[in-house]
Design an enzyme around this catalytic site. Structure first.
Site, PDB file in Angstrom:
ATOM      1  CD  GLU B 321      -0.328   1.694  -4.004  1.00 39.18           C
ATOM      2  OE1 GLU B 321      -1.185   1.573  -3.116  1.00 39.18           O
ATOM      3  OE2 GLU B 321      -0.593   1.652  -5.214  1.00 39.18           O
ATOM      4  CG  ASN B 322       8.758  -1.242  -6.087  1.00 37.52           C
ATOM      5  OD1 ASN B 322       8.373  -2.385  -6.348  1.00 37.52           O
ATOM      6  ND2 ASN B 322      10.029  -0.891  -6.085  1.00 37.52           N
TER       7      ASN B 322
END
Lengths: 676, 676
Positions: B321-322
């Site tokens: 989830e970057n």
């Protein structure tokens, strides 16, 4: 009109009675425990809403952390979503504003006084030390009240400080080891009751619970693998310190030493004796050998290692219940006694204690010990821990003797909560005794300690043995002696007992765990009904001779699910006694409700799938039901026939027998009723 | 005669159905979970009485300690007072005789197979490793049955081994810190379900939970004081090891790094950004700066310090989830990307991961990461942790992709228990997916991991989110894929769920703690009734946008007392659906009982003293009562008038609204009933 006058008179009379009992009438409104020294009511109310904030005047010390915990408990209890989860520094208009002057050093004699002022929109806490401030925070949590729409802090002004400076709880972790989480939640609960000494009974015949790097066999062979590492000990000491609680460790010598001698038999008084960790309960013979110089070398090295883990100035060396049997059997010991002019084993133990005291002095520790250490040569710097009273053959108790002899003393006799006696029994005992002490002597009474001996408790049940009774005893240690109205104490104890669950205290929840285990079912309502009127047998009737239970026996029995002060039992007895004095329709109805509860309980119980443990309960429950049916009939005016009388006798006979180490506490009053 | 034939035919038919489902018919008798590979019944029974003993063939390794715990659990469960509380070495005629060949090294691929043979008077456990033997001990505990007079081990022969070698539970201790005691009891529960990987999610935006001596600001500024010391970590790793459980730590980088950057903002991608521990939930922007060489120096030193604490060969680096928003905003980063020919942030993250992998290699660790790490340059030694499936836009799921790409992989998508979905939802998902894998590819599926994200749980509620559903998922990981009969799984899960309480799992007991807190009373029966039919809203309906709750918001609400798979809800729906298909008097009676339970529940509820939290529930409960009254009438044959119809609609409207983040799960079926 006359009725009104009478009513008014009655009210005045009621207040007078309360005053005679020294109880502030606000104790009917506020459920504070321990009851504060001074309290006045005002018309303010501080509501708890999302804008709630806490401010402190100093981030150093214990208040910052305590305030975070305070906010969590407050939000969890009220369900309020506060916007700010952490305290501010010097925020003027904070909801709770805390001011203290200095960070306390946690030793005997910390200033714990504080004031709480509920003004228009703010609750102010003022204290000399950070410990005083956190005592005040606990009071504020108890001041939270509610109506249908809001939670709020009631408007009061409180000035408070403790009567005694030593308000302790001893936990015996030798008979049954207790994990850190159990100790921590009990420390939290202690702090919530403003207690300030955790006496950690770390060694006994059943286990030596401290890791020793110098003598590793101590924990390797003496603990069944259940011991506290140095890190664990530092963790607990630090946890307690943050709560303003001193930790006084106890290594019990020269008796109660089986675990030590299991590891190092060469230090024992009886050569060739097969020392093995004790699994039973009682007083045993294994004893350190006081004439063996190696014993003192051992103790010196051990204390050199262990004492730095405990920053408190006091170290408890036990010293109790050494009957000296192994000394008597040791020829060398006998010779030594003669040579040194020691007339008794008691004298020999004094010889031992004096040497021990010198060792402790090297490590800057003052000695504390059970009252057996009080002999003519014991220096007056020692604290005498009084555990023997009238029942142990000391007419005035050893506490009185100690303070009259010039010692400082702490009382535990009368606070043995492992004996499963009623809260009233403990609550009414005053640490300063029967009033026969001079002022000077009374000053030497430092306070009291609740003792939780753990022969019959495990981590599953220990909380329900300690709480809620210890809360009432904590009040005895903190509040002025005039606070002693039993009814009022019981009324306040109920919500306090519920609030202890916030801190993880498991008295209610683990009762249910045990009942689910007994029934193998989620439906425990029928057994819960029984726990309302059955209490564990008192004093040492359970585990007669110390050989019914071993340390690894199951403590998941019906008795382990029952409490002292069974709630229905108490209420039923009260109602029945009152009914017998002056019958009324409402009392009759109340009594019938109880009987019907037991009748229904049995019928529900029958729906459970049987197993050996429900089997143990079945007949008792059946007889309770049968007796209840008769009682309802009698209450409804029916006469008892001879045949029924016989049945009643049969029921009573069964019900008089203990039920898995419990007793039916309403039986005597039911018998009284049926015999009238 | 004909009746008998029909009966026999029915029996055969029933067995055939069971066999079609791949379920052994003994699963109707024995409540084993996970269900073993092979099991046969015999006529033996081994009774549990005071002479019960355990023998092992080797004191080395994990069995000795496990056997002691086994004896304690056995005696606590049965109430039997055994004479011997500790295992013997090579005692021939012991009740339980355990033989294993060697002590396992706890890494991927331990032999966990075992056999249980119940012979005339003995239960034999045979295993290649000590871990296999302790898996067998858990099976024996599940084999304990009872009748009115005794507890006994049922007569069976079992040969068992796991289908997957990776059977994990991830606990997120970043969003809400979990004390050691919580982790330990969950490790115990995992072992009881034969799980073997504890994935410890140690860092995230909301907290960095590892003490760092090299970078002390990490725990000092990044954890609110809630972190694990090195000693704590060693304690947990050792505790898990004794249970045959690997510990795979996760330090989540380069995203989910707010806590790290709160301590060391200079390592962030956005200069001058005010990094602060995150209190909300969701995906946030703070990210390590991949073009800053200091970041790699930092990670190298940090891993040098931390990796030795974790003996497992694998280290999880997160990587999920970057979104790269702070990278996009950083001019230098953009320049670097161009210069290095990195076309996307994904490529840049790969660049970062490869460097990380080299660092980990230095410390003998293999890399594991969430499926975002799967890029063309990632070496095939990495384990891909699949969390994205159909709902996240991956038609076949990333697991399939990973194993087709030649990676070993672990599945977590479908095992997100924080989403509060039904046990059936998770149970039916197979880690090896939809059957489209080749044999070689399937071999690369190591297994699965249940993920307990902790945005909405505290130590009070985490157990009730993990258990009992995780027990069923553990069966999915262990048992052959044909074991998938839902009714049978539910039947076995009920006693298994109760037995979890032996290990301290608090799902039942803390529900009651929350209800007592809501009612401020010991009488929680009326709310307990509600928890039977209300479930927390599913998936991420609770805490929409991640901003309804902060990490310090109260999790003591009605939703926190409710479970997935509300028991009455499930049973009611089943009965009602069955009634709608084929009405019967007994089903009608059962339904009326439920409605009456809710009617009585509301009446009891009214007896409670109101407070703001009971106030939130009142109207809902009232409408449930009103609706129930109508339903009883309809069941009894009464027609609904227009007026009543209007009332019903009013009730339904209210009941459709969430009640403190819960939903009334029986409402759809009641609507269906009323509309018929």
């Amino acid at each position: 009109m006359i009725k009104r006058i009478i009513n008014n008179l009655l009210t005045i009379l009621l207040f007078s009675v309360i005053m005679v009992n020294g109880q502030n009438k606000l104790s009917e409104t506020y459920n504070l425990m321990p009851w504060p020294k001074e309290i006045k009511e005002n018309n303010n109310k501080v509501y708890i809403n999302e804008d709630f904030t806490v401010s402190i005047n100093n981030k150093e010390g214990r208040v910052h952390g305590a305030a975070i915990k305070f906010i969590r408990r407050l939000t969890n209890r009220t369900g309020v979503f506060v916007k700010e989860g952490f305290p501010f520094l010097n925020k003027k208009n904070a909801t709770i504003k805390i001011t203290f002057n200095k960070v306390a050093d946690i030793q005997l004699n910390v200033d714990e006084s504080y004031e709480v002022l509920v003004t228009g929109k703010q609750v102010e806490i003022l204290a000399k030390t950070d410990v005083g401030a956190i005592r005040g925070l606990e009071t504020v949590l108890q001041l939270i009240r509610y109506n249908e729409n809001s939670f709020y802090v009631g408007g009061v002004t409180i000035k408070d400080s403790p009567r005694f400076i030593w308000r302790g709880l001893m936990i015996d972790v030798a008979r049954h080891y207790q994990p850190l989480s159990v100790l921590k939640r009990n420390l939290d609960a202690m702090a919530s009751m403003k207690m300030n000494v955790f006496h950690w009974h770390l060694s006994d015949d059943q286990g030596f619970r401290v890791e020793s790097k110098v003598f590793p066999k101590l924990h390797e062979l003496g603990s069944d693998g259940q011991y506290y590492t140095h890190e664990n000990i530092k963790d607990i000491v630090s946890y307690a310190n943050k709560l303003g609680i001193r930790v006084v460790p106890e290594i019990d010598v020269p008796g109660h030493a089986t675990a030590i001698l299991t590891a190092y038999p060469e230090l024992g008084s009886k050569k060739g004796y097969d020392y093995k960790i004790e699994r039973f309960s009682g007083v045993f013979h294994p004893t350190l050998n006081p004439i063996n110089p190696e014993v003192y070398v051992f103790l010196d090295k051990l204390f050199a290692e262990i004492t730095p883990l405990f920053p408190d100035n006091y170290f408890h060396i036990g010293g109790d219940e050494n009957e000296g049997k192994h000394w008597d059997e040791n020829h060398e010991v006998q010779k030594f006694k003669k040579k040194e002019g020691l007339n008794s084993n008691h004298d020999l133990q004094t010889f031992f204690n004096i040497k021990l005291q010198e060792i402790l002095k090297k490590y800057n520790k003052k000695l504390m010990g059970w009252d057996e250490i009080m002999t003519k040569d014991m220096p007056k710097t020692a604290i005498i821990h009084s555990w023997r009273g009238v029942n142990e053959g000391f007419k005035n108790g050893t506490l009185t003797e100690a303070v009259k002899n010039g010692y400082q003393a702490v009382l535990s006799n009368d606070y043995y909560i492992d004996r499963m006696q009623s809260v009233e029994h403990h609550y009414l005992f005053d640490p300063a005794g029967n009033g026969k002490l001079t002022k000077e002597e009374e000053k030497r009474v430092l306070g009291g300690e609740v003792t939780m001996w753990s022969e019959l408790v495990t981590s599953l049940t220990i909380d329900s043995r300690i709480w809620p009774r210890t809360a009432a005893i904590a009040e005895r240690f903190w509040s002025v002696k005039e606070v002693k109205n039993l009814e009022n104490m019981r009324k306040r104890l109920r919500p306090i007992s519920l609030q202890l669950e916030e801190l993880g205290i498991s008295h209610f929840k683990n009762r249910d765990v045990i009942l689910r285990n007994i029934t193998k079912s989620n439906d425990i309502s029928s057994l819960k009904v029984l726990t309302g009127v059955y209490e564990p047998v008192e004093i040492y009737t359970r585990n007669k001779g110390g050989t019914e239970y071993k340390s690894f026996s199951p403590f998941t029995l019906f008795a382990d699910a029952c409490f002292a002060d069974a709630i229905d039992g108490y209420n039923f007895k009260k109602t029945m006694n009152s009914y017998l004095k002056r019958p009324s329709v409402s009392k009759k109805k109340e009594l019938i409700n109880y009987f019907n509860k037991w009748i229904k309980g049995y019928n529900d119980f029958l729906k459970l799938q049987s197993n050996p443990n429900t089997g143990l309960i079945k007949n008792h429950y059946k007889k309770l039901k049968e007796l209840s049916l008769v009682c309802v009939e009698v209450l409804n005016g029916k006469k008892i026939t001879k045949k029924v009388k016989k049945e009643v006798n049969e029921c009573v006979k069964v019900l008089k027998e203990p039920l898995v180490d419990t007793e039916l506490v309403v039986l005597p009053v039911i018998e009284k009723f049926l015999n009238e």
